[in-house]
Design an enzyme around this catalytic site. Structure first.
Site, mmCIF file in Angstrom:
data_model
loop_
_atom_site.group_PDB
_atom_site.id
_atom_site.type_symbol
_atom_site.label_atom_id
_atom_site.label_comp_id
_atom_site.label_asym_id
_atom_site.label_seq_id
_atom_site.Cartn_x
_atom_site.Cartn_y
_atom_site.Cartn_z
ATOM 1 N N ARG A 177 0.812 -1.228 0.000
ATOM 2 C CA ARG A 177 0.000 0.000 0.000
ATOM 3 C C ARG A 177 0.841 1.271 0.000
ATOM 4 O O ARG A 177 0.357 2.350 0.336
ATOM 5 C CB ARG A 177 -0.984 0.028 1.177
ATOM 6 N N LYS B 276 2.991 11.668 -11.371
ATOM 7 C CA LYS B 276 2.297 10.701 -12.218
ATOM 8 C C LYS B 276 3.142 9.430 -12.310
ATOM 9 O O LYS B 276 4.308 9.482 -12.677
ATOM 10 C CB LYS B 276 2.049 11.268 -13.622
ATOM 11 N N GLU C 117 9.428 18.149 -24.672
ATOM 12 C CA GLU C 117 8.647 18.565 -23.498
ATOM 13 C C GLU C 117 9.054 19.970 -23.053
ATOM 14 O O GLU C 117 8.222 20.753 -22.594
ATOM 15 C CB GLU C 117 8.820 17.569 -22.356
ATOM 16 N N LYS D 278 6.920 23.416 -14.898
ATOM 17 C CA LYS D 278 6.069 22.270 -14.542
ATOM 18 C C LYS D 278 5.738 22.273 -13.056
ATOM 19 O O LYS D 278 4.591 22.024 -12.663
ATOM 20 C CB LYS D 278 6.743 20.962 -14.929
ATOM 21 N N GLU E 184 -4.723 17.201 -11.581
ATOM 22 C CA GLU E 184 -5.184 17.516 -12.934
ATOM 23 C C GLU E 184 -6.691 17.740 -13.024
ATOM 24 O O GLU E 184 -7.383 17.133 -13.833
ATOM 25 C CB GLU E 184 -4.759 16.391 -13.904
ATOM 26 N N ARG F 176 -3.503 22.000 -14.445
ATOM 27 C CA ARG F 176 -2.475 21.037 -14.860
ATOM 28 C C ARG F 176 -2.720 20.510 -16.271
ATOM 29 O O ARG F 176 -1.796 20.006 -16.923
ATOM 30 C CB ARG F 176 -2.410 19.879 -13.852
ATOM 31 N N ASN G 87 -0.912 19.055 -20.989
ATOM 32 C CA ASN G 87 -1.345 18.070 -21.982
ATOM 33 C C ASN G 87 -1.213 18.577 -23.415
ATOM 34 O O ASN G 87 -1.520 17.847 -24.360
ATOM 35 C CB ASN G 87 -2.796 17.656 -21.722
ATOM 36 N N HIS H 123 -0.297 16.307 -26.357
ATOM 37 C CA HIS H 123 -0.331 14.929 -25.878
ATOM 38 C C HIS H 123 -1.544 14.127 -26.339
ATOM 39 O O HIS H 123 -1.502 12.894 -26.300
ATOM 40 C CB HIS H 123 -0.246 14.907 -24.350
ATOM 41 N N HIS I 19 -0.033 10.998 -27.739
ATOM 42 C CA HIS I 19 -0.216 9.658 -27.181
ATOM 43 C C HIS I 19 -0.801 8.706 -28.215
ATOM 44 O O HIS I 19 -0.489 7.507 -28.214
ATOM 45 C CB HIS I 19 -1.106 9.711 -25.951
ATOM 46 N N HIS J 241 8.799 8.958 -26.730
ATOM 47 C CA HIS J 241 7.686 9.792 -26.251
ATOM 48 C C HIS J 241 7.796 11.231 -26.740
ATOM 49 O O HIS J 241 6.817 11.820 -27.212
ATOM 50 C CB HIS J 241 7.649 9.763 -24.714
#
Length: 359
Positions: free
Chosen positions: A108, A130, A172, A212, A222, A226, A230, A233, A237, A262
């Site tokens: 956990r 993330k 980025e 960032k 987000e 935030r 994106n 993206h 993606h 990426h």
């Protein structure tokens, strides 16, 4: 728990302090096969790591999957890790994403420290909480928000980085310039990626991380602001997931093509989303063209045909940013003029893909 982001001047001393701050009974270090060879030797003899148990997984985003995650869990379990243990992730975004997710879910949740070794990880993946893995052919489909206790950024690792991975991370940074201000964006466009000045790049990395960090602190999970991160993206993606399918060996021939890095996918996504920004929100055409020219000069192109459009749009339909089946984009009215939760018709998306192919 606040995350401490350290732009390193003495990584061994800073890592020793970070480990001491994370009270632990056992210490583990995660690398992939590449960072095990190139980066681990820099740190392995340090006193703070003398009792660390190593875990090594395969490299590249094609291995950012359930099998690698399970390997990390099994290694932690076999090594006697408890909920009071600590995991140090040394590597690029694949390692920090997967390692962060493994740490966040084992018992956990155990403490973890990120040491990003690629430009992409320094300015993007290792900062912001993330974590996750790819699943079912979709990028970052499974994951959680959870901050590393410490992120230690040592730009000296960039000396061992190849040109492709340097450019991947720089995409980025270019996005950060577009969502911040014209001066920052202009500085990024003037940088010569063909013969990069690493001393100058170090200062630019710090500035990019600040962009960032400022956004993430204002919206850690987000819900609004935030989403600015994106930009590029949604299409990006889709390009990345599409290329990951091509990277799998064909059942007939056994051949495969390399998956897009990426940052390359994001750079190509920026072309499409700046086009939508220009058409729908009046983003200045000259700034769009300057940015597109920079991307084309340094990133080349990605060969798609009209026949690929339905699959790319289908992949965008599965994007986590969507609500009620509606594809959401982050677009710009101008440099720094961020417009979140924008939509586009299928025809507009196809026009953006046409523009990308013509560019």
């Amino acid at each position: 728990m606040d995350q401490s982001i350290i732009i390193s001047k003495n990584i061994k001393a800073e890592l020793a302090n970070a480990i001491s701050e994370c009270e632990h009974d056992k210490l583990f270090v995660l690398t992939d096969v590449t960072t095990r060879e190139k980066c681990w030797p820099i740190l392995q003899d340090h006193q703070s790591l003398k009792d660390a148990q190593p875990i090594t997984i395969e490299a590249t985003d094609t291995h950012k999957n359930l099998a690698s995650l399970s390997q990390v869990w099994q290694s932690l379990q076999a090594g006697g890790a408890t909920r009071h243990s600590c995991l140090v992730n040394i590597g690029g975004g694949m390692v920090t994403d997967l390692g962060g997710f493994a740490a966040s879910t084992f018992k956990r949740g155990i403490n973890f420290i990120n040491i990003p070794t690629t430009l992409l990880a320094m300015v993007d993946a290792s900062v912001g909480g993330k974590t996750g893995i790819n699943f079912g052919g979709l990028k970052n489909e499974i994951g959680v928000f959870n901050d590393a206790r410490f992120v230690i950024i040592d730009t000296n690792f960039l000396q061992s980085l190849d040109a492709l991975n340097l450019r991947s991370g720089y995409a980025e940074m270019l996005k950060h310039g577009l969502i911040s201000n014209e001066e920052h964006w202009g500085e990024l466009l003037r940088f010569d990626l063909s013969t990069p000045n690493l001393d100058r790049l170090k200062n630019m990395v710090a500035e990019s991380v600040q962009v960032k960090e400022h956004i993430v602190k204002g919206d850690p999970t987000e819900q609004g602001l935030r989403k600015a991160l994106n930009l590029g993206h949604t299409f990006g993606h889709a390009f990345e997931s599409f290329s990951l399918k091509g990277a799998l060996p064909s059942s007939n021939s056994g051949n495969s093509t390399p998956a897009l890095l990426h940052g390359y996918a994001v750079a190509f996504g920026l072309i499409c989303e700046l086009y939508l920004s220009a058409v729908k929100l009046g983003f200045p055409a000259d700034k769009m063209q300057q940015t597109v020219r920079f991307i084309c000069d340094y990133y080349g192109t990605y060969n798609i045909t009209c026949n690929d459009y339905p699959e790319l749009i289908s992949l965008m339909m599965h994007d986590k940013k969507n609500t009620a089946g509606i594809i959401n984009f982050t677009l710009l009215g101008d440099i720094g003029d961020i417009r979140i939760n924008q939509t586009a018709t299928e025809e507009e998306m196809k026009e953006a893909l046409d523009f990308f192919r013509e560019a």
